[in-house]
Scaffold this active site. Sequence first.
Site, PDB file in Angstrom:
ATOM      1  CG  HIS A 273      40.756  37.709  33.402  1.00 21.00           C
ATOM      2  ND1 HIS A 273      40.033  37.441  34.438  1.00 21.00           N
ATOM      3  CD2 HIS A 273      40.689  36.287  32.634  1.00 21.00           C
ATOM      4  CE1 HIS A 273      39.444  36.499  34.487  1.00 21.00           C
ATOM      5  NE2 HIS A 273      39.936  35.593  33.266  1.00 21.00           N
ATOM      6  CG  HIS A 316      36.486  43.492  34.058  1.00 19.16           C
ATOM      7  ND1 HIS A 316      36.431  43.771  35.509  1.00 19.16           N
ATOM      8  CD2 HIS A 316      37.137  42.107  33.982  1.00 19.16           C
ATOM      9  CE1 HIS A 316      36.967  42.967  35.905  1.00 19.16           C
ATOM     10  NE2 HIS A 316      37.274  41.686  35.308  1.00 19.16           N
ATOM     11  CG  ASP A 320      36.234  47.392  36.003  1.00 17.18           C
ATOM     12  OD1 ASP A 320      36.240  48.539  36.526  1.00 17.18           O
ATOM     13  OD2 ASP A 320      35.247  46.991  35.705  1.00 17.18           O
TER      14      ASP A 320
END
Length: 392
Positions: A273, A316, A320
């Site tokens: 994302h 996350h 990340d």
Amino acid sequence: MGPRSGCSVGTWTCEQVGHWLENEGFSDYVDLLCREHRLDGPGLLSLTEADLCSPPLRLEVLGDIKRLVLAVRRLQRENPAALQELGITSAGGHFGDCQRHGLPDSPPGQREGAVRLDPEYWKTALSVVYVLLVFGITSFVMVIVHERVPDMRTYPPLPDIFLDSVPRIPWAFAMAEACGLILCSIWLLVLLLHKYRSILFRRMCSLMGTVFLLRCVTMLITSLSVPGVHLQCSRKVYGDIWAKLWRASTIWLGFGMTLAGVQTCGDYMFSGHTVVLTMLNFLITEYSPRSWYFIHTLSWVLNLFGVFFILAAHEHYSIDVFVAFYLTTRIFLYYHTLANTCAYQHSRRMRIWFPLFSFFECNVGGTIPNVYSWPFSQPQFLRSLIIADRSE
């Protein structure tokens, strides 16, 4: 006596070129051009502005570069027969490439004519195949890592400065995806109206595919524990290969979005994302006019808020998101630096280490000017009305 009075420029020796340079007021460059690089008559006639700006010459005085360019152009105009013999069909046609080697920007109209900007739709089609294939591979890898996700009872969430300090916001991940959808809408509008939309779309597919292919590797190498107990992730076995492919197709069709009903586990390093948010932001700011301050500010706000919402949702780890943002920005900037300068575009090293870049960018001759045009032609009846109105 000048060298031009004795013989044709195409037969000049390095010494005669040196005399010409001295006569034209470029005595400071005689050693560099004639003695060190052995520039003779044919080499002088075919000398380009790009040659002067890029290695191994890389002249640094802009005034000298421009004056030398004008002098060589004048020499070309005075010796059409030598040009024809050397196969150079247009005097001065080689110049105007310095913009892609670090000199100041030219006016849009001039820069447009100085670079080759063929749409090459077949390459764009191949880039679409490439990115769709990579998304398919990524979806299949996400199924594999879901089967390898560590048991939360044995491997609890890892310590994380941000996640341990900020309480979880349940609706935050949906807001992150909403930020992505807004950025996507803005980018599609810019892409639709941009004159060189085919090249831009090809670059987007190339960059997205490359970053997500790298993400496949990082997901497979190490399986991180689940970042939060709220995720309720457990190792899931999908059975045979067909079951895995079916699950992968579900993820692929839903673009991995929770808004589309896709729930995944184990695909943490690094955040897909964040990659999409950052890539869209950089594409919008790169290919929209510099005067669009509101759009650029909005794009960065959506990017940063989207990243915050990802972390606030505890979907996350902070590492990340950080790695995803860093890799995406670096790859985007490296790609465009190489594409805009063309310094290594045709080198052997580039073809070996970055074959995809060399293939897609080999016929793009420099920076893409931000020129816009309406993508749809006028309907025939409307065109007829306009012509009739003008005739009246």
